[in-house]
Write an enzyme that holds these catalytic residues in place. Structure first.
Site, mmCIF file in Angstrom:
data_model
loop_
_atom_site.group_PDB
_atom_site.id
_atom_site.type_symbol
_atom_site.label_atom_id
_atom_site.label_comp_id
_atom_site.label_asym_id
_atom_site.label_seq_id
_atom_site.Cartn_x
_atom_site.Cartn_y
_atom_site.Cartn_z
ATOM 1 N N GLY A 15 16.497 -73.809 24.576
ATOM 2 C CA GLY A 15 17.674 -74.661 24.796
ATOM 3 C C GLY A 15 17.260 -75.957 25.483
ATOM 4 N N ARG A 76 14.260 -73.057 18.098
ATOM 5 C CA ARG A 76 13.874 -71.655 18.293
ATOM 6 C C ARG A 76 13.176 -71.256 17.005
ATOM 7 N NH1 ARG A 76 16.784 -70.380 23.074
ATOM 8 N NH2 ARG A 76 18.736 -71.494 23.186
ATOM 9 N N ASP A 107 12.022 -69.115 29.774
ATOM 10 C CA ASP A 107 11.083 -67.982 29.838
ATOM 11 C C ASP A 107 10.620 -67.520 28.453
ATOM 12 O OD1 ASP A 107 13.572 -67.022 29.255
ATOM 13 O OD2 ASP A 107 13.495 -65.326 30.637
ATOM 14 N N THR A 130 15.513 -75.674 31.887
ATOM 15 C CA THR A 130 16.708 -74.915 31.511
ATOM 16 C C THR A 130 17.761 -75.139 32.599
ATOM 17 O OG1 THR A 130 17.637 -72.687 31.277
ATOM 18 C CG2 THR A 130 15.630 -72.826 32.527
ATOM 19 N N ASP A 132 20.001 -73.098 33.611
ATOM 20 C CA ASP A 132 20.468 -71.880 34.290
ATOM 21 C C ASP A 132 19.791 -71.591 35.636
ATOM 22 O OD1 ASP A 132 22.230 -71.378 32.281
ATOM 23 O OD2 ASP A 132 20.905 -70.016 31.189
ATOM 24 N N ASP A 134 17.130 -69.928 36.128
ATOM 25 C CA ASP A 134 16.847 -68.485 36.149
ATOM 26 C C ASP A 134 15.352 -68.187 36.027
ATOM 27 O OD1 ASP A 134 16.609 -69.429 33.595
ATOM 28 O OD2 ASP A 134 17.666 -67.777 32.626
ATOM 29 N N ARG A 176 24.561 -66.422 31.697
ATOM 30 C CA ARG A 176 24.777 -65.083 31.155
ATOM 31 C C ARG A 176 24.248 -64.004 32.093
ATOM 32 N NH1 ARG A 176 21.913 -65.816 26.224
ATOM 33 N NH2 ARG A 176 22.595 -67.961 26.335
HETATM 34 P P1 ATP Z 1 16.544 -70.800 26.972
HETATM 35 O O1 ATP Z 1 16.418 -70.467 28.440
HETATM 36 O O2 ATP Z 1 17.298 -72.028 26.722
HETATM 37 O O3 ATP Z 1 16.980 -69.650 26.116
HETATM 38 P P2 ATP Z 1 13.894 -70.158 26.107
HETATM 39 O O4 ATP Z 1 12.608 -70.899 26.168
HETATM 40 O O5 ATP Z 1 13.983 -68.893 26.908
HETATM 41 O O6 ATP Z 1 15.036 -71.178 26.496
HETATM 42 P P3 ATP Z 1 13.879 -68.679 23.581
HETATM 43 O O7 ATP Z 1 14.693 -68.887 22.365
HETATM 44 O O8 ATP Z 1 13.932 -67.353 24.254
HETATM 45 O O9 ATP Z 1 14.257 -69.877 24.572
HETATM 46 O O10 ATP Z 1 12.337 -68.965 23.210
HETATM 47 C C1 ATP Z 1 11.967 -70.174 22.592
HETATM 48 C C2 ATP Z 1 10.944 -69.915 21.546
HETATM 49 O O11 ATP Z 1 9.743 -69.352 22.121
HETATM 50 C C3 ATP Z 1 11.342 -68.899 20.471
HETATM 51 O O12 ATP Z 1 12.150 -69.464 19.484
HETATM 52 C C4 ATP Z 1 9.974 -68.479 19.911
HETATM 53 O O13 ATP Z 1 9.500 -69.437 19.003
HETATM 54 C C5 ATP Z 1 9.097 -68.510 21.175
HETATM 55 N N1 ATP Z 1 8.960 -67.133 21.699
HETATM 56 C C6 ATP Z 1 9.805 -66.476 22.508
HETATM 57 N N2 ATP Z 1 9.366 -65.209 22.745
HETATM 58 C C7 ATP Z 1 8.221 -65.076 22.033
HETATM 59 C C8 ATP Z 1 7.283 -64.013 21.821
HETATM 60 N N3 ATP Z 1 7.449 -62.829 22.409
HETATM 61 N N4 ATP Z 1 6.223 -64.246 21.030
HETATM 62 C C9 ATP Z 1 6.046 -65.443 20.443
HETATM 63 N N5 ATP Z 1 6.895 -66.478 20.581
HETATM 64 C C10 ATP Z 1 7.959 -66.313 21.364
#
Ligand code: ATP
Length: 328
Positions: A15, A76, A107, A130, A132, A134, A176
């Site tokens: 995000g 994503r 994360d 992010t 949040d 978090d 969330r």
């Molecule tokens: P937000 O806090 O906004 O959700 P985020 O970085 O946690 O941000 P995610 O959608 O969970 O967002 O992860 C972003 C991208 O990181 C995913 O679309 C994927 O490409 C990659 N990713 C997440 N987990 C894994 C994993 N276990 N193995 C490989 N790639 C991953």
């Protein structure tokens, strides 16, 4: 310096959050300062797979410190979750002679970066972006402060209409799994109640508390609700419950939604992003990998990515108490 790094790539993933542009700018300019080439990757990990790379110099990031979102775009990527996808991404990094990667995201993005490092030994540093707040290992994530200001501004405006009509407003904010936005913005906006995922207030107590505040002379009320609050009802069900269990209240609902993620980053987030970008690049140049940069005790510190991913942030108990006292 060990293994002199000559080229660093930067991407934004997950995000978006206000301050990501300022962080990219800082990464690019710190690279320029140290005479290191910098490459921007569009669309997060998906762009790494699809070879969407662009050379960035100090001038290519002019005029973005004050812009919300991320000019590199975020995505994503399901494909990056597969070994084949990551292999393609790795090949592209090698093709462009990139030595290290800065990942700005949450994360999930850090998990992707860690998996990538474990598979290919590729140096990775994370910057927590992010709203949040978090992520373990930093008291503030990029965008949290701006989001708080946006939410408080919205609460102030809603209060104007709430008090003009003697209304009770439920205002849903993002969060969330964590209630950092709700708790902080709730206190700053003078909310009568704050519902967060970490605390179970219970519906009866909520109604009691609202009745109490009405008896004390209040004619309108604001209840700030984090998306994932423990009561477990969505904000429309809360309205229904109060409609059925409290007389004489005109109850309204406002879901703030994605507006919380947008807008120009606050001064705090711009400074934080600038500091994080410098720390990320200089850590890579010192040979460090698999860390996240964060703000701890007002200083830039490194936390192992694994800890940042697995660790949980805790709600500030002092803030909970302050909020209880303020709603007397
Ligand atoms: P937000 O806090 O906004 O959700 P985020 O970085 O946690 O941000 P995610 O959608 O969970 O967002 O992860 C972003 C991208 O990181 C995913 O679309 C994927 O490409 C990659 N990713 C997440 N987990 C894994 C994993 N276990 N193995 C490989 N790639 C991953």
């Amino acid at each position: 310096m060990p293994n002199r790094i000559k080229k660093i790539a930067v991407l934004t993933s997950g995000g978006d959050s206000p301050g990501m542009n300022a962080a990219i700018r800082s990464v690019v300019r710190t690279c320029a300062y140290h005479d290191v080439e910098c490459i921007g990757i569009y669309q997060g990990y998906q762009g790494m797979i699809d070879d969407e790379f662009t050379a960035l110099d100090a001038r290519s990031v002019k005029g973005i410190i004050n812009k919300g979102g991320t000019f590199l775009k975020s995505a994503r990527s399901q494909e990056f979750r597969t070994k084949e996808g990551r292999e393609k991404a790795h090949k592209n990094l090698l093709k462009h002679n990139i030595d290290a990667l800065v990942v700005i995201g949450g994360d999930g993005s850090f998990t992707g970066g860690l998996v990538f490092n474990q598979e290919f030994g590729f140096p990775v540093i994370g910057i927590p972006g992010t709203i949040d707040n978090d992520i373990y290992g930093t008291t503030h994530t990029l965008g949290f402060d701006t989001a708080l200001n946006t939410v408080v501004d919205a609460i102030d405006k809603i209060r104007d209409t709430a008090s003009s009509h003697n209304r009770l407003f439920f205002i849903e904010v993002m969060g969330r799994d964590v209630g950092h936005i709700a708790l902080n913005a709730g206190i700053a906006g003078g909310a009568e109640e704050i519902l967060i995922p970490e605390e179970d207030l219970g519906l009866d107590r909520l109604v009691d508390s609202l009745n109490k505040s009405r008896k004390s002379g209040k004619t309108s009320s604001i209840v700030v609700v984090a998306e994932g609050d423990k009561i477990g009802k969505n904000i429309f069900e809360l309205k229904e419950y109060v409609d059925q269990n409290m007389e004489g209240y005109d109850v309204r609902v406002s879901v703030l939604g994605h507006m919380q993620r947008g807008g120009a980053p606050s001064c705090f987030d711009r400074v934080l992003a600038s500091r994080m970008g410098v720390k990320a690049v200089e850590s890579l140049l010192e040979g460090k990998t698999n860390y996240m940069v964060g703000l701890l005790d007002s200083k830039m510190e490194l936390t192992p990515l694994e800890k940042a991913i697995k660790g949980k942030t805790k709600i500030n108990l002092e803030l909970l108490r302050v909020s209880d006292i303020m709603t007397t």
